[in-house]
Scaffold this motif. Structure first.
Motif, mmCIF file in Angstrom:
data_model
loop_
_atom_site.group_PDB
_atom_site.id
_atom_site.type_symbol
_atom_site.label_atom_id
_atom_site.label_comp_id
_atom_site.label_asym_id
_atom_site.label_seq_id
_atom_site.Cartn_x
_atom_site.Cartn_y
_atom_site.Cartn_z
ATOM 1 N N ARG A 20 0.123 4.056 1.088
ATOM 2 C CA ARG A 20 -0.115 4.902 2.262
ATOM 3 C C ARG A 20 0.509 4.301 3.518
ATOM 4 O O ARG A 20 1.223 4.972 4.248
ATOM 5 N N CYS A 21 0.231 2.994 3.780
ATOM 6 C CA CYS A 21 0.658 2.405 5.060
ATOM 7 C C CYS A 21 1.773 1.383 4.885
ATOM 8 O O CYS A 21 2.285 0.852 5.866
ATOM 9 N N CYS A 30 0.852 -1.187 0.000
ATOM 10 C CA CYS A 30 0.000 0.000 0.000
ATOM 11 C C CYS A 30 0.889 1.238 0.000
ATOM 12 O O CYS A 30 1.861 1.309 0.748
ATOM 13 N N CYS A 61 -6.934 0.887 4.642
ATOM 14 C CA CYS A 61 -6.303 1.544 5.792
ATOM 15 C C CYS A 61 -6.727 3.003 5.880
ATOM 16 O O CYS A 61 -6.716 3.589 6.955
ATOM 17 N N HIS A 72 -6.437 -4.358 1.014
ATOM 18 C CA HIS A 72 -5.598 -4.784 2.132
ATOM 19 C C HIS A 72 -6.001 -6.185 2.550
ATOM 20 O O HIS A 72 -7.174 -6.531 2.520
#
Ligand SMILES: [Zn+2]
Length: 240
Positions: A23-24, A21, A48, A42
């Motif tokens: 972002r995370c 991901c 997330c 995810h």
């Protein structure tokens, strides 16, 4: 989400695909069924980013109107450490968020503060009553000297209540993805409700969707919208 990271590259979902991901940095797996557009998800949890919307055809079609490199921009607030994925962010820094699902007004305001220079594009076909309301109310749009710009005394008679108090421009798309409808200039065009009211009266800008898609990526703000917002500030300043 459409893009994830594999070997340092932004990649789209493909059958059997695995990636991280953006972002995370968590693991995401490719979802490549027939029911929804190919996307990354995810493992074992919801996205997330609690701000993320389900990747519907409408959502994906809108994102794809803009260059791939502008899509799914990871916006990072260095002070709070907060990170969210904007649907589209143009090179001059205008964020465009496509919203199908209902949004609580407080939640909406939080996102507007986070992104700052943002416009919403709202799915005006979500509820059956949304277009008929606009269709009835559009007779109250009063043309002004500025082409495509109207004054509207009762915005609540045209647009869903949830969006009336937005602090940024809200663009309604009443056509959605259903192209089987006969052509209808009012339904095919986009209607932008501007923030701010003068004695309850709102400014509304009508625009062609092709025009919006073509012009938005190169501007820090939508052209006509910028002019009117400046005009409103001037009027308010003059009256003080
Ligand atoms: Zn993530």
């Amino acid at each position: 989400m459409r893009f994830a990271l594999a070997s340092g590259q932004r990649v789209e979902a493909y059958p059997g695909g695995r990636a991280k991901c953006r972002r995370c940095n968590g693991e995401v797996i490719a979802k490549c069924g027939t029911h929804r557009v190919f996307h990354w998800a995810h493992r074992g949890m919801r996205d997330c980013d609690t701000w993320a919307e389900k990747e519907t055809d409408w959502h994906r079609a809108w994102k794809n109107n803009f260059p791939a490199e502008c899509q799914e921009f990871v916006q990072h607030d260095e002070q709070s450490g907060e990170k969210h994925i904007a649907d589209v962010r143009t090179p001059p820094g205008l964020v465009i968020e496509f919203q199908h699902s209902p949004l609580d007004p407080l939640e909406r305001a939080t996102r507007e503060r986070f992104y700052g220079n943002v416009v919403w594009v709202v799915d005006g076909t979500r509820l059956e009553r949304d277009y008929p309301r606009f269709d009835r109310g559009k007779g109250d749009l009063r043309p002004t000297k500025i082409q495509g710009c109207f004054l509207l005394a009762s915005p609540d008679k045209c647009f869903p209540a949830m969006w009336l108090d937005s602090s940024v421009p809200v663009i309604f798309d009443f056509r959605g993805v259903d192209e089987s409808q006969p052509p209808d200039a009012h339904r095919d065009g986009l209607w932008c409700l501007l923030p701010g009211r003068a004695g309850g009266t709102a400014w509304v800008v009508g625009m062609l969707r092709e025009q919006f898609v073509e012009v938005a990526p190169s501007r820090p703000q939508l052209p006509v919208v910028q002019e009117i917002l400046a005009l409103m500030t001037e009027i308010r300043g003059g009256g003080a």
